[in-house]
Design an enzyme around this catalytic site. Structure first.
Site, PDB file in Angstrom:
ATOM      1  N   THR A 195       0.833  -1.195   0.000  1.00 23.35           N
ATOM      2  CA  THR A 195       0.000   0.000   0.000  1.00 23.35           C
ATOM      3  C   THR A 195       0.870   1.250   0.000  1.00 23.35           C
ATOM      4  O   THR A 195       2.006   1.235   0.473  1.00 23.35           O
ATOM      5  CB  THR A 195      -0.928   0.055   1.229  1.00 23.35           C
ATOM      6  N   ASN A 197       1.150   4.785   1.665  1.00 23.27           N
ATOM      7  CA  ASN A 197       0.696   5.471   2.873  1.00 23.27           C
ATOM      8  C   ASN A 197       0.779   6.973   2.618  1.00 23.27           C
ATOM      9  O   ASN A 197       1.866   7.517   2.432  1.00 23.27           O
ATOM     10  CB  ASN A 197       1.591   5.052   4.044  1.00 23.27           C
ATOM     11  N   GLU A 242      -4.380   4.703   3.430  1.00 22.42           N
ATOM     12  CA  GLU A 242      -3.492   3.779   2.726  1.00 22.42           C
ATOM     13  C   GLU A 242      -4.217   3.255   1.485  1.00 22.42           C
ATOM     14  O   GLU A 242      -5.401   2.926   1.557  1.00 22.42           O
ATOM     15  CB  GLU A 242      -3.085   2.616   3.624  1.00 22.42           C
TER      16      GLU A 242
END
Length: 294
Positions: A195, A197, A242
């Protein structure tokens, strides 16, 4: 052209639209369309006089729908070329209603457009009718959809409840957030779902939960899944945004992404193990792919 002080705005007659314009939602667009038509008919420039941050962010500590950069982008997309965004702070909040009228005189206002709930000056003492001491005023009734007025506060409430599709209906576009990709704990990568962030302003309103999203960045546009929350499964405390981009592999640290929230998939919740969380993320991705028809 973007200005932060009245004295910096070029002299000459103008049509002036005034308001916080947080979100530049359909109600704001309705008002600005009328102001643009008058400016066109008068062959005058249109100036939007707004506040940074929005007044209620300062006076009530509410979150904002748009920071100044987002607001300017949205106003320019509507064809507004001149924007005065004055810093709204304790000094400005304490100014008299007469001082605000002097601003309009200095700006060369030949016509003023405001919403019917607009107030100005210390203690919100100034009413739209008082603006007539400067120039003809068009007091635009609040636009109603679904039996209620379209207001920034209504949209904030919808977003806090995760109702992004209803918020989109009032905004006229998906609700979005910008953020620079920063280093995280790389938990998503360890689970097999990396992911990005995003560092987002702490006062930016974000809808809690898991969403199907569309992201824009150096990769162009990509569909994905976003989580807004504290990551309770791993004992997180800070709110985070995220994003997992479908079919993307690469580093994005330091890049700015824009994330548009399209559909809520579920609430964030705590799982008993990382394996259970991993299984749920796989289901979230399948739900997103189904939503996108992939």
């Amino acid at each position: 052209m973007l200005f932060s002080e009245v004295a910096d705005v070029p002299k000459g007659a103008k049509v002036v639209a005034v308001g916080s314009f947080d979100g530049v939602h359909l109600g704001h667009q309705h008002l600005l369309h009328q102001a643009k038509e008058e400016a066109k008919a008068r062959r005058l420039p249109l100036l939007v006089y707004t506040f940074d941050p929005p007044t209620k962010v300062f006076t009530r500590g509410e979150g904002f729908l748009m920071d100044l950069e987002e607001k300017v982008e949205a106003l320019r997309a509507l064809g507004v070329e001149m924007i005065l965004a004055v810093p709204f702070n304790a000094e400005f909040a304490g100014r008299s209603a007469e001082a605000f009228l002097e601003d309009l005189r200095a700006l060369g206002a030949e016509a003023v457009y405001v919403g019917e709930d607009f107030r100005f000056g210390k203690g919100r003492a100034g009413t739209p009718e008082a603006l007539r001491r400067v120039a003809p005023v068009c007091i635009v009734p609040l636009l109603e959809l679904g039996g209620e007025a379209v207001k920034s506060s209504r949209i904030r409430t919808l977003l806090k409840e995760g109702r992004v599709e209803e918020a989109r209906h009032l905004l006229g576009r998906p609700y979005s957030a910008y953020g620079v990709v920063v280093e995280g704990e790389r938990l998503g990568r360890r689970l097999g779902f990396p992911t990005a962030n995003l560092a987002v302003h702490p006062q930016k309103v974000l809808p809690p939960g898991v969403y199907a999203v569309e992201a824009e960045g150096p990769f162009g546009r990509r569909k994905g899944v976003a989580n807004v929350g504290t990551r309770p499964t791993v004992g997180g405390e800070e709110r985070r945004l995220e994003v997992h981009l479908l079919g993307f592999a690469g580093e994005l640290y330091g890049e700015e992404l824009k994330v548009a929230f399209l559909k809520k998939l579920r609430d964030e919740r705590r799982f008993e193990s990382l394996e259970a969380l991993k299984a749920q993320i796989a289901k979230d991705l399948e739900a997103a792919r189904a939503f996108f028809g992939l």
